[in-house]
Design a protein around this motif. Structure first.
Motif, PDB file in Angstrom:
ATOM      1  N   ASN A  55       0.817  -1.203   0.000  1.00 12.95           N
ATOM      2  CA  ASN A  55       0.000   0.000   0.000  1.00 12.95           C
ATOM      3  C   ASN A  55       0.856   1.260   0.000  1.00 12.95           C
ATOM      4  O   ASN A  55       1.983   1.267   0.486  1.00 12.95           O
ATOM      5  CB  ASN A  55      -0.930   0.004   1.215  1.00 12.95           C
ATOM      6  N   ILE A  56       0.306   2.331  -0.522  1.00 13.62           N
ATOM      7  CA  ILE A  56       1.002   3.614  -0.586  1.00 13.62           C
ATOM      8  C   ILE A  56       0.626   4.437   0.643  1.00 13.62           C
ATOM      9  O   ILE A  56      -0.552   4.630   0.934  1.00 13.62           O
ATOM     10  CB  ILE A  56       0.626   4.364  -1.877  1.00 13.62           C
ATOM     11  N   LYS A  57       1.627   4.890   1.367  1.00 18.85           N
ATOM     12  CA  LYS A  57       1.410   5.676   2.591  1.00 18.85           C
ATOM     13  C   LYS A  57       1.397   7.170   2.267  1.00 18.85           C
ATOM     14  O   LYS A  57       2.086   7.639   1.363  1.00 18.85           O
ATOM     15  CB  LYS A  57       2.514   5.380   3.616  1.00 18.85           C
ATOM     16  N   GLY A  58       0.638   7.914   3.082  1.00 18.43           N
ATOM     17  CA  GLY A  58       0.406   9.328   2.791  1.00 18.43           C
ATOM     18  C   GLY A  58       1.625  10.220   2.911  1.00 18.43           C
ATOM     19  O   GLY A  58       1.757  11.200   2.180  1.00 18.43           O
ATOM     20  N   ASP A  59       2.527   9.923   3.835  1.00 21.67           N
ATOM     21  CA  ASP A  59       3.642  10.839   4.094  1.00 21.67           C
ATOM     22  C   ASP A  59       4.888  10.486   3.285  1.00 21.67           C
ATOM     23  O   ASP A  59       5.996  10.896   3.628  1.00 21.67           O
ATOM     24  CB  ASP A  59       3.976  10.854   5.587  1.00 21.67           C
ATOM     25  N   THR A  60       4.727   9.726   2.206  1.00 17.86           N
ATOM     26  CA  THR A  60       5.847   9.326   1.365  1.00 17.86           C
ATOM     27  C   THR A  60       5.840  10.139   0.071  1.00 17.86           C
ATOM     28  O   THR A  60       4.836  10.774  -0.270  1.00 17.86           O
ATOM     29  CB  THR A  60       5.738   7.835   1.011  1.00 17.86           C
ATOM     30  N   GLY A 117       2.847   9.153  -1.929  1.00 20.06           N
ATOM     31  CA  GLY A 117       1.608   9.694  -1.383  1.00 20.06           C
ATOM     32  C   GLY A 117       1.468  11.180  -1.681  1.00 20.06           C
ATOM     33  O   GLY A 117       0.380  11.672  -2.038  1.00 20.06           O
ATOM     34  N   ARG A 128      -6.993   9.855  -0.172  1.00 18.92           N
ATOM     35  CA  ARG A 128      -6.194   8.770   0.413  1.00 18.92           C
ATOM     36  C   ARG A 128      -6.894   7.422   0.289  1.00 18.92           C
ATOM     37  O   ARG A 128      -6.240   6.398   0.123  1.00 18.92           O
ATOM     38  CB  ARG A 128      -5.868   9.080   1.878  1.00 18.92           C
ATOM     39  N   TYR A 188      -5.849   5.803  -2.953  1.00 21.07           N
ATOM     40  CA  TYR A 188      -4.435   5.630  -3.311  1.00 21.07           C
ATOM     41  C   TYR A 188      -4.195   4.313  -4.043  1.00 21.07           C
ATOM     42  O   TYR A 188      -3.396   4.236  -4.955  1.00 21.07           O
ATOM     43  CB  TYR A 188      -3.564   5.624  -2.043  1.00 21.07           C
ATOM     44  N   SER A 217      -2.693   0.491  -4.510  1.00 22.91           N
ATOM     45  CA  SER A 217      -1.375  -0.072  -4.178  1.00 22.91           C
ATOM     46  C   SER A 217      -0.357   0.256  -5.264  1.00 22.91           C
ATOM     47  O   SER A 217      -0.705   0.645  -6.379  1.00 22.91           O
ATOM     48  CB  SER A 217      -1.492  -1.593  -4.052  1.00 22.91           C
ATOM     49  N   ILE A 266      10.097  -0.147   4.036  1.00 18.79           N
ATOM     50  CA  ILE A 266      10.241   0.309   5.432  1.00 18.79           C
ATOM     51  C   ILE A 266      11.319  -0.463   6.190  1.00 18.79           C
ATOM     52  O   ILE A 266      11.733  -0.049   7.273  1.00 18.79           O
ATOM     53  CB  ILE A 266       8.898   0.201   6.190  1.00 18.79           C
TER      54      ILE A 266
END
Length: 936
Positions: free
Chosen positions: A718-723, A726, A736, A739, A741, A760
């Protein structure tokens, strides 16, 4: 057409009234001792011999194969075709579309860009089991699939019409590997080459690791990364070492009550223990004839789980019978038989080929099994499943050992199979603070649903029971066993527990047809097993959400709930974010666990419920008789089902046909699309080669340790918001919740670059004790911590080339194309490591990145490199002169960010461009540029 025929192997085979050009392997000394799979490779080399990439010496090396020697001879394998699923296949078609535009810019005809080897894509990875347990589940899930993936599907529909030799099986048809064995595979392939109709073994590479399912049909093939798949589509061979081949002898027959799934879990455990990574496995012996084709496919499917490259079954009468059943023409069946016998590819149980290693299984010794809670090779005999679950629970929920002992001894009250009362919690809490550390085996948690019904969830509750994935849904013996078990259970009044998400995702519509003909659909649906889609669902994490109330109870109480699925992968976190423990099981056992409702259940001792007369019902009371399963197969499955369902396999439903689709030879890119964008691989390209050059002033983007895998490098999940990814989606107005994957957005290079090296768990040792996609940005005076993508942008703006330093086995794991594509697009010119995984090394070359190795015995640490250096690499120009130097000279000079007194380090790095073809790719800037120039 083969330019060289050193062995005089070209001949004619006449079948009926048709003549076929063939290349006979019996012209090569030593062919008769080769295993089946190596005979297929031998024919491949004879047919593609060109004196450069495929040589007489390579063919002789294969003929005189030394079974026990370590593989050291590289050969070039040219598969007959390429098969793709939509997640991994979209980037391949994006690249072909981009090549067409590049041809136009170079003054050529875009229609020249087509797959040179036939390519087929089955759209099967995008359906999610959002809805379940209702009549409209299938319809609604397909609607949601189109809503989420409309942009991608428009693009693929354009590709279906624009490219020759590229076919798309639209959504809602089936799973790629099942469609492959039921329809696409030919076993003996035919193609007109140079005016002659040529026959040769059907072989394939696929953009999915379970491509090996087709091995059960006698078709050699395996999963590759996208770059290798693109290369194969464009007529380029796949580099490989002549492998070791493990002979797996089968004897005996499967006992009553044992399923094909039990056999494959047993084989998986045996081969994982034996060690077959990088090897071929080949099944032989008297027992082969006793293995139905569907069971062979089930075994072949699991090749990635036991680690082999391929898991082959030879061709025999069982193969021919399956081809007839599935609607292949009599002419094709006759060709397969005649060709296989001519080339000694026909199974002869009396002949024992020479193998590198040997292993044997007496099928009569197999017992009912499951595998879990996190790896396919962790087989558990069903009779021990409850005992093993309670032991394994230690790792997923803190456990009171006194309760564990009670559970193992079967002393929990029968009325409460989950075992504990709320009063146990206080004593468990006290126990958790003792030296034993674990706390409680039970956390009974009350759940109330919208309809007012209530129940108690606990550790071990089966939250998902899914008949899913290519592994078993291709196999009528286990699918009809599941249907018959459902009938028997339904007639006794049993029901699935209300907390179980029950899903049925057949691998093809033929399954639905034979369920209907056998009269079993109503019983499956009575237990909640409504069809949710025709695609790869639970096995790849497309299980869809649990009910909100159940999800909340699981997370609020940290419950270790379980999934039981008839799939091939059960890794932690893969199936569903709420589910900690995952078990592979046969389809009938999936239904049995839905009835039981818990993994903390002993099928021999615990009742599944009571019948309409109040009597206890046990699994043995509803398990279908093997003879009835076979008679149901015989009476419910016929050739007409296959010919009917596959008659319009490429047409799609009204949704597919009504997609607004661009026309024309080149694709009309949508500037607003966040799914499909034109990549920059050909920007500024000319027909003339730009000479490759040495470079200086490079900085280190990442300094990495041993065993950095392609999962560490390639974007996934999954794509994270703070990246960076994102933030890109935010900037393009994507909410969001939408988003999606990285996998679904593989056709957008902007997303994928931002996710490269962003895992990560990545540890970039330019930083101290930091995990994730970060580095030091040496374009800034104080070299601060930065996202790798952000630093890369700064370097590229200043024209600074980049280098990656690595350790042993760099790029191991799945051969993900974006691990190399992302590396290149980040501006990396060279990767210097102690050793490479073979496919990732060739992928880097295919993207114009130099693969270099430290001198033998040296590491970045032993050489004193700390990553702050300014690096120069010289000697590259030799490649322009048609030579491939063995080493390149590396100078690593201290920079303003280096410690005082740091010395300049110099060494000769080994250049890992290993074949003439790879040198051509690098000189051209990459494999796509090489192919483009050769076609124009």
């Amino acid at each position: 057409m083969s330019a060289v025929n050193s062995f005089g192997s070209k001949d004619t085979l006449t079948v009926g009234s048709t003549d076929y050009e063939v290349y006979r392997i019996d012209t090569v000394e030593g062919h008769d001792k080769l295993p089946f799979s190596l005979k297929v490779l031998l024919e491949n080399l004879l047919r593609t011999e060109d004196g450069a990439n495929v040589t007489k010496d390579q063919i002789q090396a294969l003929g005189s194969w030394q079974a026990t020697a370590e593989p050291d001879t590289e050969i070039q394998f040219s598969p007959a075709r390429v098969v793709m699923q939509d997640f991994t296949g979209v980037p391949c078609i994006v690249d072909l579309a981009t090549m067409r535009e590049a041809v136009v810019e170079l003054g050529g005809d875009p229609k020249k860009i087509n797959p040179l080897s036939p390519a087929e894509m089955v759209i099967d990875h995008s359906v999610i089991a959002d809805l379940f347990g209702s009549e409209n589940a299938l319809e609604r899930n397909v609607e949601l699939e189109y809503e989420r993936n409309g942009e991608r599907y428009q693009f693929l529909r354009w590709g279906q019409t624009a490219f020759n030799d590229f076919k798309v099986v639209p959504p809602g048809t089936g799973i790629v590997h099942q469609v492959n064995i039921e329809y696409l595979a030919q076993v003996t392939f035919t193609r007109t080459v140079g005016g002659a109709l040529r026959a040769y073994p059907d072989t394939c590479v696929g953009t999915d690791s379970h491509t090996t399912m087709v091995n059960g049909l006698g078709v050699l093939g395996w999963g590759v990364g996208g770059i290798e798949a693109e290369a194969a589509m464009l007529g380029q061979p796949v580099s490989m070492l002549i492998p070791k081949v493990v002979g797996f002898k089968l004897s005996g027959a499967i006992p009553t009550g044992v399923t094909a799934t039990d056999v494959v879990l047993t084989i998986t455990q045996m081969l994982r223990k034996h060690g077959v990574v990088g090897k071929f496995v080949e099944f032989y012996g008297e027992g082969v004839a006793q293995v139905p084709l569907a069971n062979r496919a089930t075994i072949g499917n699991m090749s990635p789980e036991f680690g082999s490259t391929a898991a082959m079954f030879p061709i025999d009468d069982v193969t021919l019978d399956y081809l007839r059943l599935t609607g292949r023409s009599e002419e094709q069946v006759a060709l397969v038989e005649a060709y296989s016998k001519l080339q000694k590819l026909w199974h002869d149980a009396s002949v024992e080929p020479v193998f590198s290693e040997y292993i044997e299984l007496d099928l009569s010794t197999v017992v009912p099994s499951i595998a879990g809670p996190k790896r396919p090779q962790d087989r558990v005999e069903l009779s021990r499943a409850k005992e093993q679950f309670v032991e394994d629970l230690n790792a997923y929920a803190s456990v009171d050992h006194s309760k564990v002992d009670a559970a193992i001894e079967g002393s929990f009250p029968a009325s409460d199979p989950n075992g504990l009362t709320p009063e146990d919690e206080e004593s468990a809490h006290q126990y958790s603070h003792s030296s034993h550390a674990p706390s409680n085996v039970s956390k009974p948690s009350k759940v109330t649903l919208d309809d007012g019904s209530t129940f108690t969830l606990d550790h071990g509750a089966v939250a998902i029971a899914a008949i899913t994935s290519c592994t078993n849904t291709s196999n009528p013996s286990v699918m009809l066993a599941a249907g018959l078990l459902a009938r028997n259970a339904s007639k006794k009044g049993l029901k699935a527990k209300p907390w179980v998400k029950t899903t049925l995702a057949p691998g093809s519509k033929v399954v639905t047809d034979y369920y209907a003909k056998a009269g079993l659909t109503e019983y499956l649906e009575d237990l909640g097993f409504y069809t949710v889609g025709y695609g790869c669902t639970t096995c790849i994490g497309n299980s869809g959400p649990l009910l909100d109330e159940i999800s909340a109870a699981v997370n609020d109480n940290d419950l270790a709930v379980t999934a039981v699925l008839s799939g091939n992968r059960n890794f932690e976190g893969r199936i569903n974010p709420d589910v900690k423990m995952n078990y592979l099981a046969s389809p009938p056992l999936v239904i049995a666990y839905a009835l039981a409702g818990s993994m903390n259940f002993d099928f021999e001792k615990d009742a599944l419920g009571t019948d309409t007369e109040g009597k206890d019902v046990y699994l043995a009371d509803i398990w279908p008789d093997a003879a009835e399963v076979q008679s149901t197969i015989d009476s419910s499955i016929d050739t007409e089902m296959f010919t009917h369902e596959y008659a319009g396999v490429f047409d799609g439903d009204a949704r597919w046909q009504n997609l607004p689709t661009p026309t024309g030879a080149t694709f009309e890119w949508d500037a607003e699309s966040t799914y499909v964008r034109k990549p920059p691989y050909f920007d500024g390209m000319t027909m003339e080669l730009t000479p490759v050059t040495s470079f200086s002033g490079a900085r280190v983007l990442a300094k990495l340790g041993d065993s950095v895998t392609t999962d560490h490098i390639s974007p996934a999940g999954n794509i994270k918001g703070d990246t960076p990814a994102g933030k890109y989606l935010d900037a393009h107005g994507v909410a969001r919740k939408d988003y999606n994957s990285y996998g679904s957005r593989r056709g957008n290079h902007e997303i994928m670059i931002r996710g490269t090296f962003a895992n990560i768990r990545l540890r970039n040792q330019l930083l101290d004790n930091v995990e994730g996609g970060y580095t030091r940005d040496f374009t800034q005076a104080d070299a601060p911590q930065s996202f790798i993508y952000d630093a890369s942008q700064n370097y590229q703006e200043q024209g600074i080339p980049l280098v990656i330093l690595g350790g042993k086995e760099y790029g191991s794991g799945s051969s993900r194309d974006w691990a190399a594509k992302g590396t290149s697009l980040l501006g990396v010119k060279a990767v210097i490591t102690e050793s490479f995984e073979r496919i990732h090394r060739s992928n880097l070359i295919g993207m114009g990145v130099l693969p270099l190795q430290f001198p033998a015995g040296e590491t970045w640490e032993s050489l004193g490199l700390d990553g702050t250096e300014v690096i120069s690499i010289s000697g590259v120009e030799e490649l322009n002169e048609g030579r491939t130097p063995k080493t390149l000279h590396v100078v690593a000079a201290p920079s303003e960010h280096s410690a005082d007194g740091k010395a300049t380090v110099e060494f000769d790095a080994v250049l890992r461009i290993d074949t003439p073809g790879e040198a051509d790719y690098y000189r051209n800037g990459g494999i796509l540029q090489y192919v483009l120039r050769s076609l124009v």
